[in-house]
Design a protein around this motif. Structure first.
Motif, PDB file in Angstrom:
ATOM      1  N   ALA A  95       6.565   5.388   8.853  1.00  0.00           N
ATOM      2  CA  ALA A  95       5.471   5.430   7.878  1.00  0.00           C
ATOM      3  C   ALA A  95       5.399   6.796   7.194  1.00  0.00           C
ATOM      4  CB  ALA A  95       4.150   5.106   8.563  1.00  0.00           C
ATOM      5  N   ILE A  96       5.614   7.859   7.964  1.00  0.00           N
ATOM      6  CA  ILE A  96       5.614   9.202   7.370  1.00  0.00           C
ATOM      7  C   ILE A  96       6.772   9.344   6.394  1.00  0.00           C
ATOM      8  CG2 ILE A  96       5.958  11.659   7.881  1.00  0.00           C
ATOM      9  CD1 ILE A  96       4.486  11.058  10.593  1.00  0.00           C
ATOM     10  N   ILE A  97       7.938   8.856   6.782  1.00  0.00           N
ATOM     11  CA  ILE A  97       9.106   8.903   5.900  1.00  0.00           C
ATOM     12  C   ILE A  97       8.842   8.114   4.621  1.00  0.00           C
ATOM     13  CG2 ILE A  97      11.507   8.134   5.679  1.00  0.00           C
ATOM     14  CD1 ILE A  97      11.702   8.789   8.781  1.00  0.00           C
ATOM     15  N   ALA A  98       8.256   6.920   4.758  1.00  0.00           N
ATOM     16  CA  ALA A  98       7.966   6.076   3.588  1.00  0.00           C
ATOM     17  C   ALA A  98       6.909   6.729   2.706  1.00  0.00           C
ATOM     18  CB  ALA A  98       7.499   4.697   4.044  1.00  0.00           C
ATOM     19  N   GLY A  99       5.883   7.316   3.324  1.00  0.00           N
ATOM     20  CA  GLY A  99       4.840   7.970   2.546  1.00  0.00           C
ATOM     21  C   GLY A  99       5.367   9.165   1.778  1.00  0.00           C
ATOM     22  N   GLN A 100       6.214   9.940   2.426  1.00  0.00           N
ATOM     23  CA  GLN A 100       6.795  11.106   1.754  1.00  0.00           C
ATOM     24  C   GLN A 100       7.643  10.672   0.563  1.00  0.00           C
ATOM     25  OE1 GLN A 100       8.377  15.193   3.431  1.00  0.00           O
ATOM     26  NE2 GLN A 100       9.687  13.544   4.133  1.00  0.00           N
ATOM     27  N   ARG A 101       8.370   9.586   0.730  1.00  0.00           N
ATOM     28  CA  ARG A 101       9.229   9.088  -0.339  1.00  0.00           C
ATOM     29  C   ARG A 101       8.396   8.505  -1.482  1.00  0.00           C
ATOM     30  NH1 ARG A 101      12.391   5.957   2.612  1.00  0.00           N
ATOM     31  NH2 ARG A 101      13.931   7.591   2.905  1.00  0.00           N
ATOM     32  N   ALA A 102       7.331   7.771  -1.146  1.00  0.00           N
ATOM     33  CA  ALA A 102       6.544   7.070  -2.156  1.00  0.00           C
ATOM     34  C   ALA A 102       5.592   7.998  -2.897  1.00  0.00           C
ATOM     35  CB  ALA A 102       5.753   5.937  -1.507  1.00  0.00           C
ATOM     36  N   GLY A 103       5.053   8.995  -2.196  1.00  0.00           N
ATOM     37  CA  GLY A 103       4.069   9.867  -2.808  1.00  0.00           C
ATOM     38  C   GLY A 103       2.717   9.174  -2.937  1.00  0.00           C
ATOM     39  N   ARG A 123      -5.602   5.534  20.525  1.00  0.00           N
ATOM     40  CA  ARG A 123      -5.036   4.430  19.745  1.00  0.00           C
ATOM     41  C   ARG A 123      -3.522   4.440  19.883  1.00  0.00           C
ATOM     42  NH1 ARG A 123      -7.035   4.387  13.778  1.00  0.00           N
ATOM     43  NH2 ARG A 123      -6.822   6.650  13.891  1.00  0.00           N
ATOM     44  N   ASP A 124      -2.917   3.268  19.767  1.00  0.00           N
ATOM     45  CA  ASP A 124      -1.471   3.113  19.917  1.00  0.00           C
ATOM     46  C   ASP A 124      -0.805   3.254  18.555  1.00  0.00           C
ATOM     47  OD1 ASP A 124       1.139   2.468  20.484  1.00  0.00           O
ATOM     48  OD2 ASP A 124       0.699   0.489  21.341  1.00  0.00           O
ATOM     49  N   ILE A 125      -0.081   4.356  18.361  1.00  0.00           N
ATOM     50  CA  ILE A 125       0.522   4.618  17.049  1.00  0.00           C
ATOM     51  C   ILE A 125       1.757   3.760  16.780  1.00  0.00           C
ATOM     52  CG2 ILE A 125      -0.445   6.929  16.885  1.00  0.00           C
ATOM     53  CD1 ILE A 125       2.335   8.027  17.652  1.00  0.00           C
ATOM     54  N   ALA A 126       2.087   2.872  17.718  1.00  0.00           N
ATOM     55  CA  ALA A 126       3.140   1.886  17.466  1.00  0.00           C
ATOM     56  C   ALA A 126       2.558   0.567  16.952  1.00  0.00           C
ATOM     57  CB  ALA A 126       3.949   1.637  18.742  1.00  0.00           C
ATOM     58  N   ASP A 127       1.237   0.453  16.971  1.00  0.00           N
ATOM     59  CA  ASP A 127       0.565  -0.773  16.546  1.00  0.00           C
ATOM     60  C   ASP A 127       0.467  -0.837  15.022  1.00  0.00           C
ATOM     61  OD1 ASP A 127      -2.360  -2.005  15.792  1.00  0.00           O
ATOM     62  OD2 ASP A 127      -1.405  -3.106  17.443  1.00  0.00           O
ATOM     63  N   ASP A 128       0.787  -1.991  14.458  1.00  0.00           N
ATOM     64  CA  ASP A 128       0.804  -2.148  12.998  1.00  0.00           C
ATOM     65  C   ASP A 128      -0.532  -1.793  12.357  1.00  0.00           C
ATOM     66  OD1 ASP A 128       3.435  -2.922  12.978  1.00  0.00           O
ATOM     67  OD2 ASP A 128       3.020  -5.069  12.791  1.00  0.00           O
ATOM     68  N   GLU A 129      -1.626  -2.204  12.979  1.00  0.00           N
ATOM     69  CA  GLU A 129      -2.935  -1.946  12.379  1.00  0.00           C
ATOM     70  C   GLU A 129      -3.280  -0.451  12.407  1.00  0.00           C
ATOM     71  OE1 GLU A 129      -4.744  -4.066  10.597  1.00  0.00           O
ATOM     72  OE2 GLU A 129      -2.980  -5.330  10.920  1.00  0.00           O
ATOM     73  N   VAL A 130      -2.863   0.234  13.453  1.00  0.00           N
ATOM     74  CA  VAL A 130      -3.088   1.680  13.520  1.00  0.00           C
ATOM     75  C   VAL A 130      -2.256   2.378  12.449  1.00  0.00           C
ATOM     76  CG1 VAL A 130      -2.851   3.743  14.952  1.00  0.00           C
ATOM     77  CG2 VAL A 130      -3.719   1.619  15.952  1.00  0.00           C
ATOM     78  N   VAL A 131      -1.014   1.950  12.290  1.00  0.00           N
ATOM     79  CA  VAL A 131      -0.149   2.535  11.261  1.00  0.00           C
ATOM     80  C   VAL A 131      -0.771   2.341   9.883  1.00  0.00           C
ATOM     81  CG1 VAL A 131       2.102   2.380  10.122  1.00  0.00           C
ATOM     82  CG2 VAL A 131       1.961   2.319  12.624  1.00  0.00           C
ATOM     83  N   ARG A 132      -1.255   1.143   9.612  1.00  0.00           N
ATOM     84  CA  ARG A 132      -1.873   0.860   8.312  1.00  0.00           C
ATOM     85  C   ARG A 132      -3.129   1.713   8.102  1.00  0.00           C
ATOM     86  NH1 ARG A 132      -0.757  -3.786   5.608  1.00  0.00           N
ATOM     87  NH2 ARG A 132       0.924  -5.071   6.426  1.00  0.00           N
ATOM     88  N   ALA A 133      -3.927   1.835   9.151  1.00  0.00           N
ATOM     89  CA  ALA A 133      -5.162   2.609   9.041  1.00  0.00           C
ATOM     90  C   ALA A 133      -4.867   4.082   8.769  1.00  0.00           C
ATOM     91  CB  ALA A 133      -5.981   2.458  10.329  1.00  0.00           C
ATOM     92  N   CYS A 134      -3.864   4.629   9.429  1.00  0.00           N
ATOM     93  CA  CYS A 134      -3.513   6.036   9.206  1.00  0.00           C
ATOM     94  C   CYS A 134      -2.977   6.247   7.791  1.00  0.00           C
ATOM     95  CB  CYS A 134      -2.501   6.506  10.259  1.00  0.00           C
ATOM     96  SG  CYS A 134      -3.193   6.709  11.915  1.00  0.00           S
ATOM     97  N   LEU A 135      -2.158   5.319   7.314  1.00  0.00           N
ATOM     98  CA  LEU A 135      -1.663   5.410   5.942  1.00  0.00           C
ATOM     99  C   LEU A 135      -2.825   5.420   4.949  1.00  0.00           C
ATOM    100  CD1 LEU A 135       1.391   2.985   6.161  1.00  0.00           C
ATOM    101  CD2 LEU A 135       1.516   5.332   5.287  1.00  0.00           C
TER     102      LEU A 135
END
Length: 199
Positions: A95-103, A123-135
């Motif tokens: 997600a960090i890699i994708a965010g850096q690329r997308a801006g 929170r579990d940072i491998a969980d899809d919902e956590v990843v989405r929330a952090c993004l």
């Protein structure tokens, strides 16, 4: 304009304890940052390190004391034994890699959101919902969690190879465009002084 390659793991308590210190240093000096999340256990294996669970009990006990002292010193909440640690760091890293690329968002805030989720928020940072929330929290499209997985995986693996080639061996690890290396959250002051031309 100075540049910093930032090698780190989203599972590292010491990277969490760095907070947004790197971003503050970079802002002071007009420096750019490339965020390079990587597999810290693989980095240990490649560079002579020992995973925390395999260290001598005296080292494990000291590490635990140090983490708690530092969290109090910096006023940062800390769960010494998080409910979801260790977990798979790949989804957060992708997600960090994708965010850096997308801006469109704040990459530093995104990295710290994952670290805070793990070490302070249970929170579990491998969980899809956590990843989405952090993004979303960091200003990115949460849909990035579903896109670019292949390129994310390729970059994640490449970051490990680059880290080894550049002499990084822990997290957080900062390397300037002049090849100066700084290991650990407690070396941010030295990085700041270096970018100021003082050391």
């Amino acid at each position: 304009m100075p540049h910093i390659d930032y090698y780190f793991s989203t599972l590292s308590p010491f990277t969490y304890l760095a907070g947004l210190g790197l971003e503050e240093v970079a802002d002071r000096h007009g420096a750019t940052i490339t965020y390079k999340p990587l597999d810290i256990i693989a980095l240990f294996a490649r560079t002579g390190g020992t995973p925390p669970a395999e260290r001598h009990p005296a080292r494990q006990e000291y590490r635990a004391q140090e983490i708690l002292r530092l969290s109090k010193k910096h006023g940062m909440p800390m769960q010494l034994r998080p409910a979801h640690w260790p977990t798979n760091p790949a989804p957060s890293s992708y997600a960090i890699i994708a965010g850096q690329r997308a801006g469109g968002g704040d990459v530093g805030a995104l990295a710290h959101a994952f670290l805070r989720a793990c070490w302070a928020e249970e929170r579990d940072i491998a969980d899809d919902e956590v990843v989405r929330a952090c993004l979303s929290e960091a200003g990115f499209d949460p849909g990035l969690a579903d896109s670019g997985l292949l390129s994310g995986a390729e970059t994640y693996a490449a970051n490990l190879e680059e880290a080894v080639a550049q002499g990084a061996f822990g997290s957080p690890f900062y390397i300037t465009d002049g090849g100066q290396r700084f290991w650990g959250h407690d070396r941010l002051e030295d990085l700041d002084l270096h970018l100021s031309g003082k050391i």
